[in-house]
Scaffold this active site. Structure first.
Site, mmCIF file in Angstrom:
data_model
loop_
_atom_site.group_PDB
_atom_site.id
_atom_site.type_symbol
_atom_site.label_atom_id
_atom_site.label_comp_id
_atom_site.label_asym_id
_atom_site.label_seq_id
_atom_site.Cartn_x
_atom_site.Cartn_y
_atom_site.Cartn_z
ATOM 1 N N TYR A 105 0.835 -1.207 0.000
ATOM 2 C CA TYR A 105 0.000 0.000 0.000
ATOM 3 C C TYR A 105 0.874 1.263 0.000
ATOM 4 C CZ TYR A 105 -3.158 3.626 1.576
ATOM 5 O OH TYR A 105 -3.865 4.797 1.674
ATOM 6 N N THR A 135 11.992 13.618 1.145
ATOM 7 C CA THR A 135 12.254 13.483 2.577
ATOM 8 C C THR A 135 13.695 13.126 2.889
ATOM 9 O OG1 THR A 135 11.848 11.961 4.430
ATOM 10 C CG2 THR A 135 11.276 11.142 2.258
ATOM 11 N N GLU A 137 14.478 10.894 4.753
ATOM 12 C CA GLU A 137 14.544 9.430 4.822
ATOM 13 C C GLU A 137 15.240 8.841 3.596
ATOM 14 O OE1 GLU A 137 13.284 6.807 7.050
ATOM 15 O OE2 GLU A 137 13.595 8.473 8.408
ATOM 16 N N TYR A 158 8.783 2.877 3.092
ATOM 17 C CA TYR A 158 8.414 4.290 2.902
ATOM 18 C C TYR A 158 9.521 5.019 2.140
ATOM 19 C CZ TYR A 158 8.004 9.260 4.193
ATOM 20 O OH TYR A 158 7.953 10.633 4.172
ATOM 21 N N LYS A 162 9.675 6.732 -1.600
ATOM 22 C CA LYS A 162 9.979 8.160 -1.783
ATOM 23 C C LYS A 162 11.183 8.360 -2.713
ATOM 24 C CE LYS A 162 6.973 10.565 0.797
ATOM 25 N NZ LYS A 162 6.245 11.782 0.382
HETATM 26 P P1 NAP Z 1 0.615 13.659 7.279
HETATM 27 O O1 NAP Z 1 0.212 14.591 8.366
HETATM 28 O O2 NAP Z 1 0.681 12.205 7.548
HETATM 29 O O3 NAP Z 1 -0.380 13.925 6.038
HETATM 30 C C1 NAP Z 1 -0.459 13.025 4.958
HETATM 31 C C2 NAP Z 1 -1.593 13.471 4.072
HETATM 32 O O4 NAP Z 1 -1.687 12.555 2.976
HETATM 33 C C3 NAP Z 1 -2.967 13.459 4.774
HETATM 34 O O5 NAP Z 1 -3.726 14.546 4.298
HETATM 35 C C4 NAP Z 1 -3.578 12.157 4.303
HETATM 36 O O6 NAP Z 1 -4.989 12.173 4.294
HETATM 37 C C5 NAP Z 1 -3.046 12.146 2.857
HETATM 38 N N1 NAP Z 1 -3.145 10.832 2.246
HETATM 39 C C6 NAP Z 1 -2.700 9.646 2.718
HETATM 40 N N2 NAP Z 1 -2.993 8.645 1.857
HETATM 41 C C7 NAP Z 1 -3.639 9.221 0.821
HETATM 42 C C8 NAP Z 1 -4.221 8.734 -0.376
HETATM 43 N N3 NAP Z 1 -4.211 7.425 -0.681
HETATM 44 N N4 NAP Z 1 -4.803 9.610 -1.229
HETATM 45 C C9 NAP Z 1 -4.860 10.932 -0.937
HETATM 46 N N5 NAP Z 1 -4.347 11.457 0.207
HETATM 47 C C10 NAP Z 1 -3.746 10.606 1.057
HETATM 48 O O7 NAP Z 1 2.041 14.068 6.683
HETATM 49 P P2 NAP Z 1 2.834 15.460 6.818
HETATM 50 O O8 NAP Z 1 3.700 15.376 8.017
HETATM 51 O O9 NAP Z 1 1.904 16.585 6.625
HETATM 52 O O10 NAP Z 1 3.804 15.338 5.557
HETATM 53 C C11 NAP Z 1 3.387 15.786 4.269
HETATM 54 C C12 NAP Z 1 4.241 15.105 3.212
HETATM 55 O O11 NAP Z 1 5.613 15.404 3.439
HETATM 56 C C13 NAP Z 1 4.144 13.597 3.191
HETATM 57 O O12 NAP Z 1 4.286 13.192 1.846
HETATM 58 C C14 NAP Z 1 5.356 13.133 3.986
HETATM 59 O O13 NAP Z 1 5.749 11.859 3.576
HETATM 60 C C15 NAP Z 1 6.363 14.202 3.616
HETATM 61 N N6 NAP Z 1 7.381 14.533 4.596
HETATM 62 C C16 NAP Z 1 7.043 14.854 5.880
HETATM 63 C C17 NAP Z 1 8.037 15.244 6.767
HETATM 64 C C18 NAP Z 1 7.719 15.624 8.182
HETATM 65 O O14 NAP Z 1 8.647 15.664 9.004
HETATM 66 N N7 NAP Z 1 6.474 15.964 8.504
HETATM 67 C C19 NAP Z 1 9.382 15.283 6.343
HETATM 68 C C20 NAP Z 1 9.672 14.973 5.029
HETATM 69 C C21 NAP Z 1 8.674 14.611 4.140
HETATM 70 P P3 NAP Z 1 -5.877 11.648 5.553
HETATM 71 O O15 NAP Z 1 -6.161 12.874 6.380
HETATM 72 O O16 NAP Z 1 -7.085 11.108 4.883
HETATM 73 O O17 NAP Z 1 -5.080 10.613 6.271
HETATM 74 O O1 G4F Z 2 8.586 10.506 14.661
HETATM 75 P P1 G4F Z 2 9.022 9.364 13.818
HETATM 76 O O2 G4F Z 2 8.035 8.275 13.591
HETATM 77 O O3 G4F Z 2 9.547 9.993 12.473
HETATM 78 P P2 G4F Z 2 10.529 9.459 11.319
HETATM 79 O O4 G4F Z 2 10.594 7.981 11.278
HETATM 80 O O5 G4F Z 2 11.808 10.197 11.455
HETATM 81 O O6 G4F Z 2 9.738 9.934 10.011
HETATM 82 C C1 G4F Z 2 9.205 11.245 9.898
HETATM 83 O O7 G4F Z 2 10.167 12.106 9.349
HETATM 84 C C2 G4F Z 2 10.552 11.792 7.991
HETATM 85 C C3 G4F Z 2 11.602 12.825 7.590
HETATM 86 O O8 G4F Z 2 12.872 12.398 7.978
HETATM 87 C C4 G4F Z 2 9.326 11.851 7.113
HETATM 88 F F1 G4F Z 2 9.681 11.587 5.820
HETATM 89 C C5 G4F Z 2 8.301 10.853 7.596
HETATM 90 O O9 G4F Z 2 7.121 10.981 6.802
HETATM 91 C C6 G4F Z 2 7.944 11.168 9.042
HETATM 92 O O10 G4F Z 2 7.297 12.420 9.077
HETATM 93 O O11 G4F Z 2 10.314 8.666 14.484
HETATM 94 C C7 G4F Z 2 11.456 9.429 14.803
HETATM 95 C C8 G4F Z 2 12.432 8.543 15.598
HETATM 96 C C9 G4F Z 2 12.733 7.194 14.946
HETATM 97 O O12 G4F Z 2 14.111 6.922 15.069
HETATM 98 C C10 G4F Z 2 11.940 6.201 15.789
HETATM 99 O O13 G4F Z 2 12.515 4.896 15.826
HETATM 100 O O14 G4F Z 2 11.826 8.247 16.875
HETATM 101 C C11 G4F Z 2 12.018 6.870 17.148
HETATM 102 N N1 G4F Z 2 10.983 6.434 18.087
HETATM 103 C C12 G4F Z 2 11.231 5.956 19.349
HETATM 104 N N2 G4F Z 2 10.100 5.612 19.933
HETATM 105 C C13 G4F Z 2 9.664 6.401 17.885
HETATM 106 C C14 G4F Z 2 9.096 5.883 19.049
HETATM 107 N N3 G4F Z 2 8.914 6.773 16.814
HETATM 108 C C15 G4F Z 2 7.570 6.630 16.922
HETATM 109 N N4 G4F Z 2 6.792 7.036 15.874
HETATM 110 N N5 G4F Z 2 6.972 6.110 18.033
HETATM 111 C C16 G4F Z 2 7.693 5.704 19.140
HETATM 112 O O15 G4F Z 2 7.158 5.233 20.147
#
Ligand code: NAP
Ligand code: G4F
Length: 342
Positions: A105, A135, A137, A158, A162
């Site tokens: 998915y 990202t 990542e 993931y 990406k």
């Molecule tokens: P988020 O809060 O998880 O938002 C993801 C969005 O994508 C939500 O609106 C979700 O809708 C929508 N979505 C998921 N599956 C979908 C589908 N099948 N069709 C249409 N929409 C769908 O993520 P975010 O933190 O705002 O991040 C935004 C983007 O930046 C993402 O692509 C993420 O991977 C990327 N990114 C995030 C970070 C970060 O640190 N936040 C860093 C680097 C890159 P629902 O409300 O319905 O779930």
């Molecule tokens: O908050 P996280 O789940 O974010 P992660 O894996 O860094 O990913 C986020 O940032 C990415 C950009 O670098 C985005 F692309 C991605 O979409 C997302 O927004 O985890 C951060 C760290 C990891 O090392 C994880 O192993 O926190 C560690 N962690 C420890 N305990 C946990 C937990 N993460 C989560 N979610 N939950 C825990 O209980």
């Protein structure tokens, strides 16, 4: 609609970044269209409460359309209908650990979804500028500091998906001359962060523990390092990329790394709590392959976009704790109400 008003299409508008980006673009006078999943009516739309507009009014500038990034015909139809000037592809299954549970998915949404949207632009003969939510990542196990020239080594389904999207954007730029850019964003957080990402999970738990309605929070690996910025600043960076004459790829980051444990400690201490009394380890929150350290070098964005992160992770942690304590207080006292939306 004004003849000079620019039109933007945002996928993922109900997410953290999508909601901040929609606010930014509306403030700049854009007409904003967002794709919303039918299933997100309850969970995601609350982030849009602050910009909700009643439908079918003459001043309406925000339009929400039901759809899904897995539905190619819907994407083509919406692009054909609204002919956006700018498209921001933020939709994703964005949880790294969850991507190990649902890899198929995740690939469908995070990789093929991007190709579907790029193809929708071509099919609808639309010359919109395109932003892709790439990202940090992508860098995975390549050690920091990471910049636009750093080798990719993705460590999750993931991140693999990406990487596909990153290269799809580069390819469509080269093959079709599309104005398409990758924003390689390091972690950015806020009071709107999804509740299962580590920062928000911690700040929500702090609020509940301080209120006496929770005692323990179960967490995974506390040793990894992340470069955490404040989300509203990062959506400004996205917009600036799209405004450049030439499309390109940019890292956005603060340049400072934080060990997860330090974020936890600062968040608990801000509420007068000792984290070691309330945090327990649970291996279910660990990943089969971890990304140990992400620390970005955003010099290119500073030089070319004039963009720089402003908020330090310590202030971010305290801000998120304050916001979660306020939200909980409002919920417990019944002050937290949402407007009716269809
Ligand atoms: P988020 O809060 O998880 O938002 C993801 C969005 O994508 C939500 O609106 C979700 O809708 C929508 N979505 C998921 N599956 C979908 C589908 N099948 N069709 C249409 N929409 C769908 O993520 P975010 O933190 O705002 O991040 C935004 C983007 O930046 C993402 O692509 C993420 O991977 C990327 N990114 C995030 C970070 C970060 O640190 N936040 C860093 C680097 C890159 P629902 O409300 O319905 O779930
Ligand atoms: O908050 P996280 O789940 O974010 P992660 O894996 O860094 O990913 C986020 O940032 C990415 C950009 O670098 C985005 F692309 C991605 O979409 C997302 O927004 O985890 C951060 C760290 C990891 O090392 C994880 O192993 O926190 C560690 N962690 C420890 N305990 C946990 C937990 N993460 C989560 N979610 N939950 C825990 O209980």
């Amino acid at each position: 609609m004004s003849a000079t008003r620019r039109t933007a299409l945002i996928t993922g508008i109900t997410g953290q970044d999508g909601s901040y980006l929609a606010e930014l673009l509306l403030d700049k006078g854009y007409e904003v269209h967002g794709i919303v999943r039918r299933s997100s009516t309850i969970s995601g739309n609350s982030r849009l409460d602050g910009i909700y507009q009643a439908p079918n009014t003459p001043d309406q500038t925000l339009f929400l359309h039901y759809g899904d990034i897995t539905d190619a015909s819907m994407l083509t139809n919406i692009v054909r209908d609204i002919q956006p000037d700018e498209v921001y592809n933020l939709a994703a299954q964005s949880h790294v650990r969850v991507s190990f549970d649902i890899p198929d998915y995740t690939g469908n949404v995070d990789a093929l979804g991007t190709i579907r949207l790029l193809e929708a632009l071509r099919a609808a003969d639309c010359n919109a500028r395109f932003y892709q939510a790439s990202t940090s990542e992508l860098f995975g196990s390549t050690p920091p500091p990471q910049n636009e020239d750093t080798r990719f080594h993705p460590r999750s389904p993931y991140a693999v998906a990406k990487v596909y999207s990153y290269w799809a954007v580069v390819n469509y730029r080269e093959a079709y001359g599309l104005h398409a850019s990758n924003g390689i964003l390091f972690n950015h957080e806020s009071e709107r962060r999804g509740e299962t990402f580590v920062t928000r999970k911690v700040t929500r738990a702090v609020a509940r523990i301080a209120a006496g309605i929770q005692d323990i929070v179960y967490m995974g690996n506390l040793n990894s390092i992340r470069d955490w910025g404040y989300a509203p600043e990062y959506v400004e960076g996205m917009w600036r990329m799209v405004q450049q004459d030439t499309p390109d790829d940019y890292v956005l980051a603060t340049g400072e790394g934080c060990v997860i444990r330090d974020f936890v400690q600062v968040a608990f201490e801000h509420a007068g709590l000792d984290w070691e009394k309330h945090v327990r380890h649970d291996s279910r929150h660990e990943r089969p392959a971890e990304v140990d350290a992400l620390i970005g070098d955003a010099s290119k964005a500073k030089e070319k976009l004039g963009w720089e992160a402003k908020t330090h992770w310590r202030d971010l942690a305290k801000h998120m704790v304050d916001a979660d304590r306020q939200l909980l207080d409002d919920q417990l006292s019944g002050r937290h109400v949402r407007p009716d939306q269809d």
